[in-house]
Design an enzyme around this catalytic site. Structure first.
Site, PDB file in Angstrom:
ATOM      1  N   SER A  78       0.838  -1.189   0.000  1.00  0.00           N
ATOM      2  CA  SER A  78       0.000   0.000   0.000  1.00  0.00           C
ATOM      3  C   SER A  78       0.874   1.240   0.000  1.00  0.00           C
ATOM      4  O   SER A  78       2.105   1.163  -0.118  1.00  0.00           O
ATOM      5  CB  SER A  78      -0.956  -0.022   1.204  1.00  0.00           C
ATOM      6  N   LYS A  94       3.677   1.680  -3.681  1.00  0.00           N
ATOM      7  CA  LYS A  94       3.182   0.965  -4.850  1.00  0.00           C
ATOM      8  C   LYS A  94       4.062   1.152  -6.085  1.00  0.00           C
ATOM      9  O   LYS A  94       4.114   0.266  -6.941  1.00  0.00           O
ATOM     10  CB  LYS A  94       1.740   1.389  -5.159  1.00  0.00           C
ATOM     11  N   GLY A 131      -4.670   6.978  -8.027  1.00  0.00           N
ATOM     12  CA  GLY A 131      -4.327   5.674  -7.486  1.00  0.00           C
ATOM     13  C   GLY A 131      -5.336   4.595  -7.781  1.00  0.00           C
ATOM     14  O   GLY A 131      -4.974   3.443  -8.023  1.00  0.00           O
ATOM     15  N   TYR A 184     -16.210   3.621  -0.616  1.00  0.00           N
ATOM     16  CA  TYR A 184     -16.964   2.562   0.066  1.00  0.00           C
ATOM     17  C   TYR A 184     -17.467   2.973   1.442  1.00  0.00           C
ATOM     18  O   TYR A 184     -18.233   2.244   2.072  1.00  0.00           O
ATOM     19  CB  TYR A 184     -16.142   1.269   0.173  1.00  0.00           C
TER      20      TYR A 184
END
Length: 283
Positions: free
Chosen positions: A67, A71, A134, A234
């Site tokens: 993470s 990355k 991202g 989310y």
């Protein structure tokens, strides 16, 4: 599963790492699939990244999740990249094949699988994507590799615009999808492309945190009933964008929860060769 002398290890490499929900998700899956492995989160200082990657080999770990902020930085430390990770230019999953480390990106897979879970398939479709950072970068690449015919890419004029234009060029050069870049500031063009799209995906981050009350589309008439609206956010589970889409009676309105779970499931399968039992997990 009890930890013993044969227990394999998988780790999260991130900074910070303490907020991650990955250990709970993967350890639950290991238990349900009777896999003798454990997942731990490692908060790695940036100057210790090479040592952390070497530990994957030294400890014969199955692999790792990767993470922020690693990355991109991890790529030169790996032995191989799969095609999607190479095109995206980022890695979120590392698999250890007998000391040979291969980097993958599963974020785009998570997006495509989340659509499939809702009965939406990208083959032959037209998609408009807002935001190529991202999340948007692997989404764009994986969608193009998954049979998408046309991709309209919108991005604001900030430092990320160079990446957006680069991704459009990569898609046109290396896939069968036709991609076009548009400035997000051109609202008339944005509205027009939405009216022509089967899928609209927002990967800007609007609708979460301090931006919870914001959306690029606040007029339901910009959507049509036969389309899919996908918000990569989310939490909250229903964003401002999703509320607008629901007012337009859009056929499929999806948040980022399925993408999050499916990208984890894709990584789980790469490490273990087994399917993550998502339906049996209390998540």
């Amino acid at each position: 599963m009890e930890i013993d002398g044969h227990t394999k290890l998988v780790g999260l490499i991130a900074h910070p790492a303490g907020h991650s929900k990955s250990p709970a998700m993967h350890n639950a899956a290991f238990d349900l699939d009777d896999i003798n492995a454990r997942f731990l989160a490692f908060d790695v200082d940036p100057d210790q990244l090479p040592a952390a990657v070497n530990a994957l080999r030294a400890f014969k770990m199955l692999g790792a999740s990767v993470s922020m902020p690693f990355k991109q930085a991890i790529i030169p430390l790996l032995d191989h990249l799969d095609k999607t990770a190479e095109l995206v230019g980022a890695v979120n999953t590392v698999v250890n094949h007998d000391g040979e480390l291969t980097g993958y990106t599963t974020d785009g897979i998570g997006f495509v699988e989340a659509l499939k879970d809702d009965g939406v398939h990208l083959t032959g479709q037209t998609m408009t994507l807002a935001g190529v950072g991202g999340a948007g970068t692997p989404i764009a690449i994986q969608a193009a590799l998954s049979g998408l015919t046309t991709l309209n890419v919108f991005n604001i004029n900030d430092p990320s615009v160079a990446n957006a234009k680069k991704i459009v060029q990569i898609i046109n050069d290396q896939t069968d999808c036709h991609a076009t870049f548009y400035p997000l500031e051109d609202r008339d063009q944005f509205k027009q492309k939405l009216s022509e799209s089967d899928v609209y995906t927002d990967a800007t981050g609007l609708g979460m945190g301090k931006l919870v009350d914001q959306t690029l589309v606040d007029d339901p008439s910009w959507f049509h009933a036969d389309m899919t609206v996908f918000d990569t956010v989310y939490a909250p589970s229903v964003t401002k964008l999703m509320s607008v889409a629901n007012q337009a009676h859009v056929a499929h309105v999806i948040n980022g929860q399925g993408m999050l779970l499916n990208q984890g499931a894709a990584a789980f399968k790469l490490w273990t060769g087994q399917t993550m039992p998502l339906k049996d997990m209390a998540l």
